[in-house]
Enzyme design. Structure first.
Site, PDB file in Angstrom:
ATOM      1  N   ASP A 252       1.030  -1.206   0.222  1.00  0.00           N
ATOM      2  CA  ASP A 252      -0.081   0.132  -0.087  1.00  0.00           C
ATOM      3  C   ASP A 252       0.973   1.218  -0.028  1.00  0.00           C
ATOM      4  OD1 ASP A 252      -2.064   1.787   0.093  1.00  0.00           O
ATOM      5  OD2 ASP A 252      -3.168   0.701   1.855  1.00  0.00           O
ATOM      6  N   TRP A 253       0.371   2.267  -0.153  1.00  0.00           N
ATOM      7  CA  TRP A 253       1.342   3.645  -0.603  1.00  0.00           C
ATOM      8  C   TRP A 253       1.810   3.994   0.674  1.00  0.00           C
ATOM      9  CZ3 TRP A 253      -0.082   1.243  -4.292  1.00  0.00           C
ATOM     10  CH2 TRP A 253       0.278   1.779  -5.805  1.00  0.00           C
TER      11      TRP A 253
END
Ligand SMILES: *[C@@H]1O[C@H](CO)[C@@H](O)[C@H](O)[C@H]1NC(C)=O
Ligand SMILES: *[C@@H]1O[C@H](CO)[C@@H](O)[C@H](O)[C@H]1NC(C)=O
Ligand SMILES: *[C@@H]1O[C@H](CO)[C@@H](O)[C@H](O)[C@H]1NC(C)=O
Ligand SMILES: *[C@@H]1O[C@H](CO)[C@@H](O)[C@H](O)[C@H]1NC(C)=O
Length: 660
Positions: A252-253
Site C-alpha cells: 500500500d502507498w
C-alpha cells in the site's frame, strides 16, 4: 413496509469484440525472465519501486526500461471507479455490489471497471477491496463487501475475473486485517490461524482462485509484524504462495515499514509510490534507496531480486499488456475540476452524479404530474413544514465514512464513523416528517448499518436502503419508487439497535501509540455474533423485500457426489402480480462440536421469475464449504456429524430445512 437494498448499476456493458485470452503463466514467466536476464541492477530496482508520489500521471508508476521495450506500469485506484480521473463512471460501491447477491452483476461491474481502466491506459486497477467489515463503523468498510467472508469472497472473485477479462490487472487489497482507519499505519491486528483462514484470509484465497495478478499488502501489522514485511503472509511458505498465488505483492502507498532487506526477504515484490514515508512499526528504510545496497552486500540475493522483477513482468505479460495496450491518457495530478466532494469520496469523482431531487423533479415535469415541494437544508422545521399536508413525503438521510490519511475529517468523523447514528440529525428529521405525513418514505444513503428506531412508525410506509449507490442514484431511485424496477437487493449486514450488538469496537484512543487489537471474537462477526448471543436484529442479514412474493417448495434434495460436493435443490415460484427476482440463500449449520458459528452463509442464487413462473434451483456446496480449518493438521477438514441446511429469503426467513 418495504425495505430494500437498491440495485444501482449505472453502466452499460460495452462488450469487447473478442474475449481476451490470458497468456498462460509459464509462457508469461519465460518472457519475463528473458527480459530480467538482460537488465542491470538499477533497471531491476526501477521496476520494483515507484517514481514517487505526485510525480507521474497515475497514482503509482514504475520506472520504464525503454531499451528493452518495458513501459512504466500504471497503477490507479479503485475500487469503485477510477479516482482522480476525469470523464469516468462513479460506480456503485462494493457494499452495494454485495447487496445484489448476484455473481452475474458482480462480474458485470468488474468487466465495466476493467473496460474503463483499459480505456484510460491503467495497467493495474487497485481493487477490489475485500477488507471484512469487522466493525460497521470502519471507515472503508463500504469499499468492500461487508462482514460475511463467503459473500466477500464471491464479490472479490467475480470482480477480479471481470476486471482481468479486459486485460487489466486486478489488485486484491488490503492484505490483511486492515479493518479500521484510526492508527492504521501501525495498529496490530492479532488473530489466530483459524480466523485467518475462515474469515480475513478467505477472500484472498478466492482472489488467488480468480487468478489475481497482484495483491496489495496493508498498512497495519498482523500479530505485531508489518503486513508488508510478514513472511507468514507473503513468504515462500506464507499464505499467498502456499495457496498458489503467481503474481506480485505491492505495498500500500507508504506501507513498507521495515528495511529493504527485511521486506524483500519476507516476500514483498514492489514498493509504491517510491518516496512516500509513513512511519509504522519498526525501522523504516525505503526500498528505492535500500534495495540496491542490500543486493550489493548480499543481504538480498540476486535470485530473490530476479524473482521480484520476474513476478511483476510476468503479470504484465499474463494479461497481454505487451501488445495493443492503450497509453495513459489522463493526469491524476491535474484532475481538471477538483472538488472537495470528489476528494472526500476517496474513491471516484462522481462527476456525473444525478441527485434524487433532480430525478424526482424531472419525473414530475409534465402536465398532470405531482406538485413537488422540497426542503434541501438540514433544518428540521423546514423539513416538517414541506411535508405537512402532502400525499407523500420522501425523506433522505445519510451516514458517511472514508479513508484516513491526507483526507479531511468530515463532520467530525476521522475516517471511521463515530457512531451508528444518521448524520445531520437525520433520525429526528424522519420522526418530524412522519408525525405530519401518513405516507412517509425513508431513503437511507449510508456506508453501512445505521440505527433505525423509527422503522416501525405507522406513518412510515417504505424504507429504501440505497447504500452508497454511485452516480445514478437519482434515476435508480425513481425507477424503484414508481414501480418500473422491482427491487431485489438484500442486506449484506445486519441492522441492530445497539453498537454492542455487533460484538466488536473501533479503537479510537491509545495512550501508548499504535494499539494492539485482539480479534477475540474470532469467527463471530455480525449475524454470527448475534446468533451466539441471542440478539435479534431489527433487520437481519440477507433481508430485503420485493413488489412480488415468492414461494419455496421442497422436497429439499441434497445429493452427494464422489468429489465430496453436494447439490442442494429446491423450487421457487413467483406467487405475486409482477415479475421479480428472488435471492435464495443457503445457510449451513455445522455439526455440534465443530467450533463453528450457529449458521454461516454458504450459497446464494438469483432467481428471476415471471408472474406464476416457477423454477428448480440448485446451489452447490463444495468440499471446502463444508470444511473447517483444522489448526492441528493445518488443513481444511470436514468435521464428522450432522450438518443442517436451511434455504430461504434471509437468514431468519427460513423456508426449507434439510440435513446430511
Ligand atoms: C498469529 O499468531 C498466532 C499465535 O502465534 C498464530 O496461531 C496465528 O497463525 C498468527 N496469525 C496469522 C494471521 O499469521
Ligand atoms: C400520522 O400522520 C398523520 C397526518 O397525516 C398525523 O395526524 C398522525 O398523528 C401521524 N401519526 C403518528 C403516529 O405520528
Ligand atoms: C392518509 O390519510 C388520508 C386522509 O385521512 C387517507 O385518505 C389516506 O389513505 C392515508 N394514507 C395512508 C397511506 O394511510
Ligand atoms: C492481547 O492479547 C495478548 C496476548 O494474550 C495480551 O498480552 C494483550 O494484553 C492483549 N491486548 C489487549 C489490548 O487486550
Amino acid at each position: 413496509m418495504i425495505l430494500t437494498t437498491l440495485l444501482l448499476l449505472s453502466f452499460q456493458l460495452l462488450g469487447r469484440a473478442e474475449a481476451f485470452v490470458q497468456r498462460p503463466w509459464d509462457e508469461s514467466y519465460a518472457l519475463a525472465n528473458a527480459k530480467v536476464a538482460q537488465m542491470t541492477i538499477d533497471e531491476k530496482v526501477g521496476i520494483l519501486t515507484g517514481v514517487g508520489q505526485f510525480n507521474s500521471r497515475c497514482v503509482g508508476d514504475t520506472h520504464p526500461v525503454d531499451r528493452l521495450g518495458i513501459p512504466a506500469i500504471c497503477f490507479q485506484d479503485g475500487p469503485a471507479g477510477l479516482r482522480l480521473v476525469k470523464g469516468v463512471t462513479g460506480f456503485p460501491s462494493g457494499i452495494n455490489t454485495a447487496s445484489t447477491f448476484s455473481r452475474r452483476l458482480m462480474r458485470a461491474r468488474g468487466v465495466a471497471l476493467g473496460e474503463e481502466s483499459r480505456g484510460k491506459g491503467v495497467n493495474v486497477f487497485l481493487g477490489p477491496a475485500m477488507d471484512i467489515m469487522r466493525n460497521p463503523k470502519a471507515g472503508r468498510g463500504w469499499e468492500s463487501f461487508g462482514p460475511d467472508p463467503f459473500l466477500t469472497g464471491e464479490g472479490a472473485y467475480e470482480t477480479i475475473v471481470g476486471v482481468q477479462s479486459t486485460g487489466v490487472q486486478g489488485c486484491a487489497k488490503h492484505f490483511v486485517g486492515n479493518n479500521q482507519e484510526h492508527w492504521r499505519y501501525g495498529v496490530t491486528a492479532d488473530f489466530d490461524e483459524r480466523t485467518m483462514r475462515e474469515v480475513y484470509g478467505w477472500p484472498f484465497l478466492r482472489s488467488v482462485e480468480a487468478d489475481v495478478s497482484s495483491v496489495m499488502c496493508a498498512y497495519n501489522r498482523v500479530n505485531g509484524t508489518s503486513s508488508c514485511g510478514n513472511a507468514d503472509l507473503l513468504g515462500p511458505n506464507g499464505f499467498l504462495r502456499e495457496n498458489g498465488f503467481k503474481g506480485f505483492v505491492v505495498s500500500d502507498w507508504g506501507a513498507t515499514h521495515d528495511t529493504a532487506k527485511d521486506v524483500a526477504n519476507a516476500g514483498l515484490d514492489m514498493e509504491q509510490p517510491g518516496d512516500w514515508i509513513v512511519i509504522g512499526g519498526g525501522d523504516f528504510n525505503d526500498l528505492i534507496s535500500g534495495l540496491k545496497p542490500a543486493v550489493n552486500n548480499g543481504d538480498v540475493s540476486i535470485d530473490r531480486l530476479d524473482e521480484m522483477v520476474g513476478r511483476v513482468l510476468a503479470a504484465f505479460y499474463h494479461l497481454g499488456q505487451d501488445s495493443g495496450f492503450p497509453a495513459v491518457n489522463f493526469d491524476a495530478q491535474q484532475p481538471s475540476t477538483p472538488t472537495a466532494l470528489a476528494r472526500r469520496t476517496s474513491m471516484s469523482r462522481l462527476e456525473f452524479v444525478v441527485p434524487p431531487v433532480d430525478a424526482l423533479t424531472a419525473e414530475n415535469a409534465g402536465a398532470g404530474a405531482a406538485a413537488l415541494a422540497t426542503s434541501l437544508s438540514n433544518d428540521l422545521d423546514a423539513g416538517a413544514s414541506a411535508a405537512r399536508d402532502r400525499d407523500v413525503a420522501v425523506v433522505f438521510a445519510n451516514a458517511m465514512s472514508g479513508e484516513l490519511g491526507f483526507y479531511d475529517v468530515v463532520v467530525g468523523n476521522m475516517g471511521d464513523r463515530n457512531d451508528l447514528d444518521l448524520w445531520f440529525k437525520g433520525g429526528s428529521l424522519i420522526e418530524r416528517v412522519a408525525a405530519v405525513c401518513n405516507n412517509t418514505i425513508v431513503v437511507i444513503h449510508s456506508v453501512g448499518p445505521v440505527f433505525m428506531p423509527w422503522s416501525s412508525h405507522p406513518n412510515i410506509t417504505a424504507i429504501v436502503y440505497a447504500g452508497a449507490p454511485g452516480e445514478m442514484t437519482g434515476p435508480s431511485l425513481v425507477d424503484v419508487l414508481y414501480g418500473r424496477y422491482n427491487p431485489r437487493g438484500r442486506l449484506p449486514f445486519s441492522i441492530a439497535d445497539k453498537e454492542t450488538d455487533f460484538g466488536t469496537s473501533i479503537v479510537y484512543d491509545s495512550l501508548t501509540g499504535f494499539p494492539e487489537i485482539n480479534y477475540t471474537e474470532k469467527l463471530l462477526l455480525d449475524y454470527r455474533y448475534m446468533d451466539a448471543n441471542g440478539i435479534t436484529p431489527r433487520f437481519e442479514f440477507g433481508f430485503g423485500l420485493s413488489y412480488t412474493t415468492f414461494v419455496y417448495s421442497g422436497p429439499l434434495s441434497i445429493v452427494s457426489s464422489a468429489s465430496g460436493a453436494r447439490a442442494v435443490t429446491f423450487t421457487v415460484a413467483n406467487s405475486g402480480d409482477v415479475p421479480g427476482t428472488e435471492i435464495a440463500q443457503l445457510y449451513l449449520g455445522f455439526p455440534a462440536g465443530a467450533g463453528e458459528p450457529k449458521r454461516v452463509l454458504r450459497g446464494f442464487e438469483e432467481v428471476a421469475l415471471g408472474v406464476g413462473e416457477s423454477r428448480s434451483v440448485t446451489i452447490m456446496l463444495g468440499q471446502r464449504d463444508v470444511s473447517i480449518w483444522d489448526v492441528v493438521r493445518h488443513a481444511w477438514v470436514v468435521p464428522p456429524g450432522t450438518f443442517t441446511v436451511t434455504v430461504g429469503a434471509s437468514i431468519n426467513d427460513v423456508r426449507l430445512t434439510g440435513t446430511f
